[in-house]
Design an enzyme around this catalytic site. Structure first.
Site, mmCIF file in Angstrom:
data_model
loop_
_atom_site.group_PDB
_atom_site.id
_atom_site.type_symbol
_atom_site.label_atom_id
_atom_site.label_comp_id
_atom_site.label_asym_id
_atom_site.label_seq_id
_atom_site.Cartn_x
_atom_site.Cartn_y
_atom_site.Cartn_z
ATOM 1 N N HIS C 62 0.928 -1.237 0.002
ATOM 2 C CA HIS C 62 0.148 -0.159 -0.132
ATOM 3 C C HIS C 62 0.930 1.198 -0.056
ATOM 4 O O HIS C 62 0.687 2.270 -0.758
ATOM 5 C CB HIS C 62 -0.733 -0.105 1.211
ATOM 6 C CG HIS C 62 -1.566 1.277 1.363
ATOM 7 N ND1 HIS C 62 -2.806 1.786 0.567
ATOM 8 C CD2 HIS C 62 -1.451 2.362 2.435
ATOM 9 C CE1 HIS C 62 -3.047 2.942 1.021
ATOM 10 N NE2 HIS C 62 -2.305 3.361 2.021
ATOM 11 N N ASP C 91 6.823 20.515 -27.230
ATOM 12 C CA ASP C 91 6.985 19.091 -26.580
ATOM 13 C C ASP C 91 7.894 19.442 -25.469
ATOM 14 O O ASP C 91 8.590 20.665 -25.257
ATOM 15 C CB ASP C 91 7.487 18.041 -27.560
ATOM 16 C CG ASP C 91 6.982 16.728 -27.187
ATOM 17 O OD1 ASP C 91 7.140 16.383 -25.848
ATOM 18 O OD2 ASP C 91 6.467 15.848 -27.871
ATOM 19 N N TRP C 126 7.375 0.043 3.308
ATOM 20 C CA TRP C 126 7.831 0.870 2.475
ATOM 21 C C TRP C 126 9.280 1.600 2.951
ATOM 22 O O TRP C 126 9.763 2.020 1.789
ATOM 23 C CB TRP C 126 6.559 2.026 2.233
ATOM 24 C CG TRP C 126 6.838 3.464 2.606
ATOM 25 C CD1 TRP C 126 6.202 3.633 4.004
ATOM 26 C CD2 TRP C 126 7.471 4.387 2.051
ATOM 27 N NE1 TRP C 126 6.729 4.992 4.239
ATOM 28 C CE2 TRP C 126 7.260 5.434 3.212
ATOM 29 C CE3 TRP C 126 8.297 4.828 1.166
ATOM 30 C CZ2 TRP C 126 7.941 6.639 3.205
ATOM 31 C CZ3 TRP C 126 8.611 5.973 0.927
ATOM 32 C CH2 TRP C 126 8.621 7.106 1.716
ATOM 33 N N SER C 156 13.309 5.672 -13.750
ATOM 34 C CA SER C 156 12.380 6.434 -14.533
ATOM 35 C C SER C 156 12.336 7.907 -13.949
ATOM 36 O O SER C 156 12.095 8.865 -14.520
ATOM 37 C CB SER C 156 10.842 5.672 -14.448
ATOM 38 O OG SER C 156 10.014 6.590 -14.708
ATOM 39 N N SER C 157 12.408 8.102 -12.798
ATOM 40 C CA SER C 157 12.187 9.528 -12.095
ATOM 41 C C SER C 157 13.225 10.129 -12.352
ATOM 42 O O SER C 157 13.340 11.285 -12.714
ATOM 43 C CB SER C 157 12.282 9.329 -10.417
ATOM 44 O OG SER C 157 10.998 8.298 -10.153
ATOM 45 N N HIS C 240 13.128 12.418 2.844
ATOM 46 C CA HIS C 240 12.290 13.606 3.309
ATOM 47 C C HIS C 240 12.040 14.670 2.164
ATOM 48 O O HIS C 240 10.932 15.230 1.594
ATOM 49 C CB HIS C 240 12.778 14.479 4.408
ATOM 50 C CG HIS C 240 11.580 15.438 4.948
ATOM 51 N ND1 HIS C 240 10.631 15.010 5.675
ATOM 52 C CD2 HIS C 240 11.063 16.716 4.422
ATOM 53 C CE1 HIS C 240 9.826 15.843 6.039
ATOM 54 N NE2 HIS C 240 10.186 16.856 5.329
ATOM 55 N N GLU C 242 11.505 13.528 -0.842
ATOM 56 C CA GLU C 242 10.601 12.755 -1.632
ATOM 57 C C GLU C 242 9.137 13.290 -0.930
ATOM 58 O O GLU C 242 8.276 13.377 -1.709
ATOM 59 C CB GLU C 242 10.623 11.244 -1.181
ATOM 60 C CG GLU C 242 9.446 10.399 -1.482
ATOM 61 C CD GLU C 242 9.239 10.369 -2.878
ATOM 62 O OE1 GLU C 242 10.159 10.404 -3.786
ATOM 63 O OE2 GLU C 242 7.950 9.957 -3.417
ATOM 64 N N TYR C 244 8.440 16.140 -0.345
ATOM 65 C CA TYR C 244 8.300 17.346 -1.229
ATOM 66 C C TYR C 244 8.031 17.275 -2.636
ATOM 67 O O TYR C 244 7.238 17.894 -3.188
ATOM 68 C CB TYR C 244 9.135 18.389 -0.850
ATOM 69 C CG TYR C 244 9.265 19.064 0.535
ATOM 70 C CD1 TYR C 244 8.153 19.497 1.196
ATOM 71 C CD2 TYR C 244 10.256 18.676 1.734
ATOM 72 C CE1 TYR C 244 8.003 19.924 2.513
ATOM 73 C CE2 TYR C 244 10.279 18.963 2.844
ATOM 74 C CZ TYR C 244 9.030 19.565 3.396
ATOM 75 O OH TYR C 244 8.871 19.876 4.820
ATOM 76 N N SER C 255 -2.036 26.352 -6.676
ATOM 77 C CA SER C 255 -1.593 27.872 -6.829
ATOM 78 C C SER C 255 -2.144 28.257 -8.198
ATOM 79 O O SER C 255 -1.980 29.647 -8.576
ATOM 80 C CB SER C 255 -0.148 28.053 -6.774
ATOM 81 O OG SER C 255 0.418 27.707 -5.279
ATOM 82 N N HIS C 289 14.798 13.998 11.251
ATOM 83 C CA HIS C 289 13.429 14.256 12.304
ATOM 84 C C HIS C 289 12.427 12.693 12.046
ATOM 85 O O HIS C 289 11.576 12.673 12.888
ATOM 86 C CB HIS C 289 12.519 15.575 12.012
ATOM 87 C CG HIS C 289 12.164 15.435 10.662
ATOM 88 N ND1 HIS C 289 11.732 16.633 9.994
ATOM 89 C CD2 HIS C 289 11.550 14.633 9.943
ATOM 90 C CE1 HIS C 289 11.196 16.637 8.993
ATOM 91 N NE2 HIS C 289 10.885 15.168 8.774
ATOM 92 N N HIS C 290 12.875 11.860 10.972
ATOM 93 C CA HIS C 290 12.396 10.753 10.975
ATOM 94 C C HIS C 290 13.103 9.837 11.993
ATOM 95 O O HIS C 290 12.627 8.731 12.041
ATOM 96 C CB HIS C 290 12.394 10.080 9.529
ATOM 97 C CG HIS C 290 11.466 10.932 8.726
ATOM 98 N ND1 HIS C 290 10.306 10.642 8.242
ATOM 99 C CD2 HIS C 290 12.043 12.095 7.695
ATOM 100 C CE1 HIS C 290 10.001 11.620 7.351
ATOM 101 N NE2 HIS C 290 10.809 12.579 7.112
ATOM 102 N N THR C 315 6.037 27.045 4.433
ATOM 103 C CA THR C 315 4.735 26.269 4.201
ATOM 104 C C THR C 315 3.599 27.320 4.685
ATOM 105 O O THR C 315 2.657 27.419 4.161
ATOM 106 C CB THR C 315 4.691 25.093 5.231
ATOM 107 O OG1 THR C 315 6.187 24.408 4.958
ATOM 108 C CG2 THR C 315 3.721 24.021 4.387
ATOM 109 N N LYS C 318 2.912 30.067 2.133
ATOM 110 C CA LYS C 318 2.273 29.654 0.942
ATOM 111 C C LYS C 318 0.819 29.378 1.532
ATOM 112 O O LYS C 318 -0.297 30.217 0.726
ATOM 113 C CB LYS C 318 2.497 28.169 0.539
ATOM 114 C CG LYS C 318 3.853 28.046 -0.395
ATOM 115 C CD LYS C 318 3.809 26.758 -0.904
ATOM 116 C CE LYS C 318 4.927 27.048 -1.694
ATOM 117 N NZ LYS C 318 4.800 26.667 -3.398
ATOM 118 N N ARG C 437 2.109 1.738 14.778
ATOM 119 C CA ARG C 437 1.850 1.482 13.059
ATOM 120 C C ARG C 437 2.451 0.272 12.727
ATOM 121 O O ARG C 437 2.983 -0.515 13.400
ATOM 122 C CB ARG C 437 2.778 2.490 12.741
ATOM 123 C CG ARG C 437 2.883 2.898 11.281
ATOM 124 C CD ARG C 437 3.892 3.982 11.084
ATOM 125 N NE ARG C 437 4.093 4.232 9.422
ATOM 126 C CZ ARG C 437 4.970 5.000 9.011
ATOM 127 N NH1 ARG C 437 5.752 5.798 9.512
ATOM 128 N NH2 ARG C 437 5.046 5.220 7.524
#
Lengths: 416, 199, 591
Positions: C62, C91, C126, C156-157, C240, C242, C244, C255, C289-290, C315, C318, C437
């Site tokens: 998941h 293109d 994950w 790919s990314s 992290h 990621e 964002y 926006s 912080h993780h 943040t 925004k 979790r």
């Protein structure tokens, strides 16, 4: 795919319902009594009225449905019983209020905007406004102030919760293994599993180490979790690194916890019980442990042997002679030397077996010995009918029959 | 305005910056590669001095020999510069000579590395021996794989030059290959310094 | 050219965008199904609806699916379709590379899901923490499917990131200065930078793991001095940014959406742009912080507390600017705007619970509990996914030339809001009351049943709400009303061309003079004079190519063959890759 486990769990549920309520009740009742006591204490101590009010309301809000339903949460993170837990708690309440205020402001402004600036029929395109430097500066500074207000006490807290206690702390070596906990108190020579007794009022330092993968020691009411990492081998003279957790219990009670870092199949079934008790009760528990349980060994004179419960005697025979239990388990004061599995000294006196999963009754012990996988999938203990491979060694099925298992359970239960 | 736009339309090479997209894209790619090597090098550094059993780096790394191979690789970068110059001048002869030089020097570097690897294995250092072996072989192996890719690329260009298909107008192709080659070279300088020189 | 072959060989960014969307939309339902199984299992304490092992596979897949196969590629779908139109390009910079990115993504996604066929779906979560992922502790193929699948997706990314950076830097229409670009393109640029820099870091983490498992290396092997914590550092150094990567595209979308339906330009445009860039930068300095529970020591913890707190400021800026954009506007509420407003309302909750986690002593309690699960779903579903939904409703008319049903869209929005909040809000409480979790089940005595039941009910409502979207997409595509070029009276270039756009997008590249070219009468007339004109000669477009597909097959094959354990097997895949690359290089891009 699902069927066998569903069946297994059925067994588990039956076993539990036969005996379940006692434990729950024990935990809950002591909790209720103690919570009340602490609240009274807290009331006496606090100075600033507003602060106290905010704390109370904050707790009430966060525990919203708690009070409504009168539920007790055995693993509540906001009901601490140690100095460590209270640091997290007080920070939580501070930040909780800041976030509530910000959320209220943002939502209120937004609600106003959504109502007030809805397009009216035939309305022209509004005058374009591209920005406003003053506003931008203002709403950069405002969150910055809040953030600083949170950061300062946070960093103080960070250092506070990791500071070793001054003076004479009780050191407990905690080893997490898939899927159970070993507790060893070097200064008292006590080794036990899954259920740890601790004295109230004396600083405690847990030394955390894993026997396999990363676990995390989490008994929420004692304070935050700390990862239980495997110890990295170092070259001679190097320093091994282990995590520590320091706290002083303020209250008696049974505190529930469990592994909090995913460690494999039975991660969710790796419970912890911490029994906080008075210094005297704790000493009694220790000396119980240090003296060999009366039924652990066969009685020496024949007259006692005749009065002994035959089932217990039979179980002892099964434990030492007819099975290979002793390869993995040890019992203080006997010849059982195993260190792979949980230490079984005074196992009959624990409230649960299987790391908090089953209440400790002879019936549940039988179930556990016969078919541990039905209680805990992935467990590294062989069953009567199946083998298990642990670190490359295969332990064959125990092949114990029902009579042997019943006797074994009686023997284990007898050592209280 | 319309006229400017029409010109833009007819020109496939129109870009906002005036730089070729290939160049911009390739620089971005190199940025990405930097992070790849930074992570591998950090891993090596983190594990420095943490092997439990030998052979340890100070016992086995051969600085004189690696200095020679480093020099060889540096010279290949010089050859690369001259090769690009040759292509830009439209000199097939110079292009072939210097591209050939890059190929030879690059292959020589790989030869040194192959010798070093087999020698280490004979000395009892494999990828599974200790954390030094793991991080050393993976880091330098990745670099070696990059050099190998570069050599294949150069061979392709050499064949194109030999067939007369590398005109000055195609010099961008060589320039980008050169970017790659210099990048791989610089990464080696960093590895040489951090792994071999500073022990 | 039409038919299947034309799709297999297409290099048109619009078609590739559509394929990205459909693939990620498909995986959205795969991941959603996994979520529902999780929710059924947790509905009751000590439940055994699915086995512990199956449960591990479900939550691992998941998470992996929703992050790598849904949120990221769906954002990339929009990058593909919208960015060239917004900046006035025909293109992307490298159309064939773009096709390669898509095929590699598709095959990578299929590869990782093919593990289900072998009963060996990834099962170590994950984040796949070492040393649980070692051969010793998780034998089986599960981890191998995961690490190879992610490696493939990473390729790919990175290629996608390179392509979009180049496109945005280099292919803007005349006059489209960087600070005139629509915010979505801006956030695509920032996201692309994060992609090309963050993915290599996790690639290294995965490569080290691969060497441990396949070749007996010691990177995470404690007995040899290897340190499992290294994995956590590398993973979160990627992880992290990621976050964002997942959220910034959505910020970009709203926006653009909010000004459109407020009929006012974005308030504080440069500030919003810089805030986005700043988030991208600081996002690199907060990874630990993780890892507050890991035991890095109080000094490191304090540093990461501070950096994490700082990232809250841009943040917040925004959010304030979005509110200021709406202030004084003439607000309309079609579905894209509903979802955009929904994002602002709901993301704020997730952002604020994030502040709680930034305070390390609080995080020690909340880390790896359901409180964190609640937090990141508020951010990633409330923030990222709902922003993407807003984008779907916003750009659907452009893509298909049909209008979507507004009433179905409203149903979708409200059921989503109810289902989403009912699912995830109670999780805060489950977490506060001690539910960890990644837990297969929980004991009845913990009193967590009510919270979990609420979540389960919410999850089903959320699941059903998605069907409104499916039906709306399908129905509107089949028989929606025809959409004009600019159905929303929006300001940016993509709305200056017909819906759907011609395959060359712009017959003549328009010249741009402001941020809102279509809101200025004069400029609009100028732009539309070229964008809506019929060209005498159609602009020459890159020709289709079969080779990206071949190279993608080669890439996936070389990785998949690593699993055979035969050292030369991957060379077969590499040979196919090389063959594809050479054929590609010598095939002219234009016919």
């Amino acid at each position: 795919m699902f069927a066998p486990v569903a069946e297994a769990s059925g067994k588990r549920r039956i076993a539990r319902s036969a005996a379940g309520p006692r434990i729950a009740l024990r935990g809950v009742m002591s909790l209720r009594r103690l919570t009340q006591a602490r609240l009274n204490q807290a009331r006496g101590m606090k100075n600033a009225n507003l602060l106290r009010w905010m704390r109370q309301v904050g707790l009430l809000l966060t525990m919203a449905m708690v009070s409504a339903c009168g539920e007790e949460y055995l693993q509540s993170t906001i009901d601490p019983v140690t100095d460590y837990g209270e640091v997290s708690q007080s920070l939580y309440l501070q930040v909780f209020w800041w976030t509530m205020i910000v959320l209220a402001v943002v939502w209120a402004v937004m609600a106003y905007i959504l109502v007030r600036f809805r397009e009216k029929p035939g309305q022209e395109r509004p005058k374009p406004v591209h920005g406003h430097m003053g506003l931008e500066i203002a709403w950069t500074i405002a969150p910055a102030i809040i953030v600083v207000a949170i950061t300062i006490p946070t960093i103080k807290g960070v250092f506070k919760v990791q500071r070793p206690p001054e003076g004479d702390a009780l050191v407990v070596e905690v080893t997490g293994k898939r899927y159970w906990w070993s507790f060893h108190i070097p200064e008292l020579g006590v080794t036990t599993a899954n259920e740890l007794h601790l004295p109230v009022g004396r600083p405690v330092s847990l030394r955390l180490e894993s026997g396999d993968v990363i676990h995390s020691f989490w008994v929420p009411r004692l304070g935050g979790k700390r990862d239980v990492n495997p110890v990295v081998t170092v070259r001679e003279g190097g320093e091994e690194k282990r995590n520590w957790m320091h706290f002083t219990l303020r209250e008696e009670g049974v505190f529930w916890g469990q592994c909090a870092e995913f460690c494999g199949e039975a991660h969710s079934l790796m419970g912890i019980r911490v029994v906080g008790e008075s210094e005297e009760d704790f000493q009694a528990w220790v000396s119980d442990w240090q003296t060999t349980a009366p039924t652990a060994n066969a009685p020496e004179d024949a007259s006692e042997a005749t009065t002994e419960n035959p089932l217990v005697a039979r179980g002892r025979e099964v434990f030492f002679r007819e099975s290979y239990c002793v390869l993995c388990h040890s019992i203080q004061g006997t010849v059982a030397p195993g260190t792979i599995g949980p230490n079984l000294t005074r196992v009959g006196g624990r409230s649960t077996i299987a790391a908090g999963m089953l209440e400790n009754t002879p019936e549940n012990l039988e179930l556990w010995i016969r078919d541990p996988r039905s209680v805990k999938p992935g467990v590294q203990m062989p069953g009567a009918q199946y083998d298990v491979t642990y670190e490359g060694v295969t332990f064959p099925p125990t092949n114990l029959d029902d009579e042997q298992i019943r006797a074994l359970a009686a023997y284990l239960s007898s050592m209280r | 305005m319309a006229r400017a736009a029409v010109i833009a339309q007819d020109d496939h090479h129109y870009t906002s910056t005036g730089l070729s997209s290939w160049k911009v894209g390739f620089w971005t790619f190199i940025g990405s590669e930097c992070l790849l090597f930074a992570s591998l090098i950090s891993t090596y550094l983190v594990y420095k001095g943490r092997s439990v059993v030998g052979p340890y780096p100070e016992e086995i790394l051969n600085i004189p020999l690696t200095s020679v191979s480093t020099f060889v690789l540096l010279m290949s970068s010089l050859a690369m510069v001259l090769a690009l110059d040759g292509v830009q001048r439209g000199s097939r002869k110079l292009s072939l000579i210097w591209l050939g030089g890059v190929i030879l020097l690059g292959s020589a570097f790989l030869g040194f590395q192959a010798y070093e690897f087999t020698h280490f294995v004979h000395e009892g250092l494999t990828i599974g021996t200790n954390v030094f072996g793991s991080s050393f072989f993976v880091l330098t192996g990745f670099h070696g794989a990059h050099v190998t890719g570069g050599v294949i690329w150069m061979i392709t260009l050499w064949i194109m030059a030999a067939r007369g298909k590398l005109a000055p107008a195609d010099s961008l192709k060589v320039e980008i290959a050169g970017l790659y080659w210099h990048f791989v070279d610089i990464v080696w300088i960093v590895i040489f310094t951090l792994v071999y020189l500073i022990q | 050219m039409t038919g299947l072959w034309s799709w297999l060989t297409t290099v048109d960014h619009k078609r590739i965008g559509v394929m990205y969307f459909l693939t990620s939309f498909f995986f959205f339902f795969v991941g959603g199904l996994e979520a529902l199984l999780i929710r059924i299992q947790l509905m009751r304490p000590e439940n055994a609806f699915i086995s512990a092992e199956t449960y591990s596979q479900m939550f691992t897949m998941h998470g992996t699916t929703m992050v790598f196969l849904v949120a990221m590629p769906m954002a990339v779908a929009f990058f593909n379709y919208v960015v060239p139109l917004q900046i006035g390009a025909r293109d992307v910079a490298f159309p064939r590379l773009n096709a390669l990115s898509f095929w590699v993504f598709l095959f990578g996604g299929l590869f990782i899901n093919s593990s289900f066929l072998f009963g060996a779906a990834p099962n170590t979560s994950w984040v796949g923490y070492a040393n649980l992922t070692s051969l010793q502790f998780t034998p089986g193929r599960n981890v191998e499917f995961w690490l190879i699948g992610l490696s493939i997706l990473g390729i790919s990314s990175i290629l996608g990131g390179v392509n979009f950076i180049t496109t945005i830097i280099n292919l803007r229409a005349p006059g489209m200065k960087l600070l005139r670009m629509p915010l979505f393109s801006w956030m695509a640029l920032v996201t692309s930078f994060l992609l090309v820099t963050a993915i290599p870091v996790v690639a290294v983490a995965l490569i080290l793991l691969a060497f441990d498992r396949f070749f007996g290396a010691n990177f995470y092997e404690v007995t040899a001095g290897g340190d499992p914590i290294l994995w956590q550092h590398l993973f979160w150094l990627f992880g992290h940014p990621e976050v964002y990567i997942l959220i910034l595209p959505s910020f970009g979308i709203i926006s653009d959406v909010i000004p459109t339906f407020s009929r006012k330009p974005l308030f504080g445009y440069p500030v919003v742009v810089y805030a986005g860039i700043l988030i991208g930068f600081i996002g690199w300095g907060v990874w630990s912080h993780h890892m507050f529970t890991v035991g890095l020591g109080p000094i490191a913890d304090s540093f990461f507390v501070a950096s994490t707190m700082i990232i809250a400021i841009p943040t917040a800026i925004k959010i304030f600017n979005w509110l200021a954009t709406m202030w004084g506007g003439a607000l309309r509420f079609p579905p894209p705007m509903l979802f955009a407003v929904g994002v602002v309302a709901v993301f704020t909750v997730g952002g604020l619970s994030g502040i709680m986690h930034a305070s390390a002593p609080i995080d020690l309690q909340q880390h790896d509990s359901y409180f964190v699960v609640a937090h990141f779903h508020y951010v990633l579903v409330g923030g990222a996914l709902m922003g993407l939904f807003s984008g779907i409703y916003f750009w659907f008319p452009k893509v298909t030339g049909k209008l979507m049903s507004e009433s179905l869209g409203k149903w979708h929005f409200w059921t989503t809001m109810i289902g989403f909040n009912l699912t995830f809000f109670p999780m805060h409480f489950a977490g506060l009351f001690g539910m960890p979790r990644r837990t297969w089940t929980y004991q009845a005595e913990l009193n967590l049943e009510t919270w979990n039941q609420l979540s389960t009910v919410g999850a089903f409502i959320f699941g059903i709400s998605s069907l409104f979207l499916v039906w709306n997409l399908f129905r509107s595509w089949k028989k929606g009303e025809a959409a004009p070029a600019n159905p929303w009276d929006a300001a940016t270039l993509e709305w200056s061309i017909p819906s759907p756009p011609p395959h060359y997008n712009f017959p003549v590249l328009p010249k741009v003079r402001s941020r809102e070219p279509l809101w200025d009468e004069v400029e609009r007339a100028e732009v539309e004079a070229v964008t809506l004109s019929e060209p005498e000669h159609e602009p020459e477009m890159p020709s289709p190519s079969f080779w990206p597909l071949v190279v993608a097959l080669g890439v996936v094959l070389s990785w998949a063959l690593v699993m055979t354990g035969v050292w030369w097997a991957p060379l077969l895949g590499l040979a196919l890759t090389a063959f594809g690359i050479f054929s590609w290089a010598f095939q002219p891009a234009f016919r």
